[in-house]
Design an enzyme around this catalytic site. Structure first.
Site, short mmCIF file in Angstrom:
data_model
loop_
_atom_site.label_atom_id
_atom_site.label_comp_id
_atom_site.label_asym_id
_atom_site.label_seq_id
_atom_site.Cartn_x
_atom_site.Cartn_y
_atom_site.Cartn_z
N HIS A 155 0.83 -1.20 0.00
CA HIS A 155 0.00 0.00 0.00
C HIS A 155 0.87 1.25 0.00
CE1 HIS A 155 -3.27 -2.73 1.24
NE2 HIS A 155 -4.09 -1.79 0.78
N LYS A 159 -0.59 4.77 4.53
CA LYS A 159 -1.49 3.83 5.22
C LYS A 159 -0.94 3.51 6.60
CE LYS A 159 -4.16 -0.40 4.56
NZ LYS A 159 -5.43 0.32 4.83
#
Length: 272
Positions: A155, A159
């Protein structure tokens, strides 16, 4: 027509949700409210201009109490989402939840609220990923006997939860299918000299960097072959459109009397 509010509209996911609701066609929903943190400098701004979909005449407000809505779509933070769930439960408002990172105790609070109001709660709203969840059950039944299982997720650098909620859901699907306790068989990191790998464990590898929206791979590695199930999301609109689909579906559902919540398998008709 179901009136929909979106929480956290200043964020990237919030703006994508606004766009998805506005652009939904042949839908039984319409955007009616936009909510942002009380200290935001964007309060009062037209949410359509904020989300680059054109002026809508809907100002950003600081709380749900200021909003006129039937259903809330919430992809914000754990604390904010839990507060919003309590408000919705007390005021008979439906809610679609895409926030991740909840503890088991917090998930139980969501399930308890589901006895009062209809809730869709899913770690990932992507239609493609939820089909992967469905396929993963069959793959686990067939391949796990002779395979080491690893889950690799990547990600963007912003995040905050790790592993991702989707990665954890992948692990839960595998563990539930195989009759294992994920809390006991999950391995979240390896370093130094270790013992040979225990085949009954489920490994997680987490990568954070750049602007990756979300890549997930489940690897079944056996002697002589590897099988991989991979899903790659290149746009947040993937999740936003799934949330709109969930909102449309939830508008015709009631709460679960015994407590609990619906998920995307229910929305997509994959449960059977």
């Amino acid at each position: 027509m179901l009136k929909v509010a979106v929480a956290g509209v200043a964020g990237r996911m919030g703006r994508a949700l606004v766009q998805a609701v506005v652009e939904s066609q042949k839908s039984n929903i319409k955007l009616s409210a936009a909510v942002q943190h009380p200290k935001s400098s964007l309060l009062g701004v037209d949410v359509g201009e904020l989300a680059a979909v054109g002026r809508l005449g809907i100002p950003v407000v600081a709380s749900l109490a200021e909003a006129d809505f039937d259903l809330l779509v919430d992809f914000t933070t754990i604390e904010s989402t839990l507060s919003n769930i309590r408000y919705c439960a007390e005021n008979s408002k439906r809610i679609v939840i895409g926030t991740t990172g909840f503890t088991e105790t917090q998930k139980q609070e969501i399930a308890n609220a589901g006895a009062q109001v209809p809730i869709v709660f899913a770690a990932n709203m992507s239609v493609g990923m939820n089909l992967c969840f469905h396929l993963l059950k069959q793959m686990s039944e067939v391949l796990a006997v002779d395979s080491d299982i690893e889950i690799i997720e990547t990600h963007h650098r912003h995040k905050v939860d790790s592993p991702s909620g989707t990665a954890m859901r992948l692990g839960e699907v595998i563990a539930d299918t195989l009759g294992r306790d994920l809390d006991k068989c999950a391995v979240y990191g390896r370093e130094g000299i270790t013992e040979p790998r225990d085949r009954d464990t489920i490994g997680f590898a987490t990568v954070r960097g750049g602007d990756v929206v979300g890549d997930h791979t489940v690897l079944f590695a056996s002697e002589g072959e590897r099988v991989e199930l991979t899903h790659k999301a290149s746009s947040r609109m993937t999740f936003a459109k799934g949330a709109v689909r969930a909102a449309e579906w939830l508008g015709e559902r009631g709460p679960i009397e015994s407590g609990g919540y619906y998920d995307m398998e229910d929305v997509l008709g994959l449960r059977a």
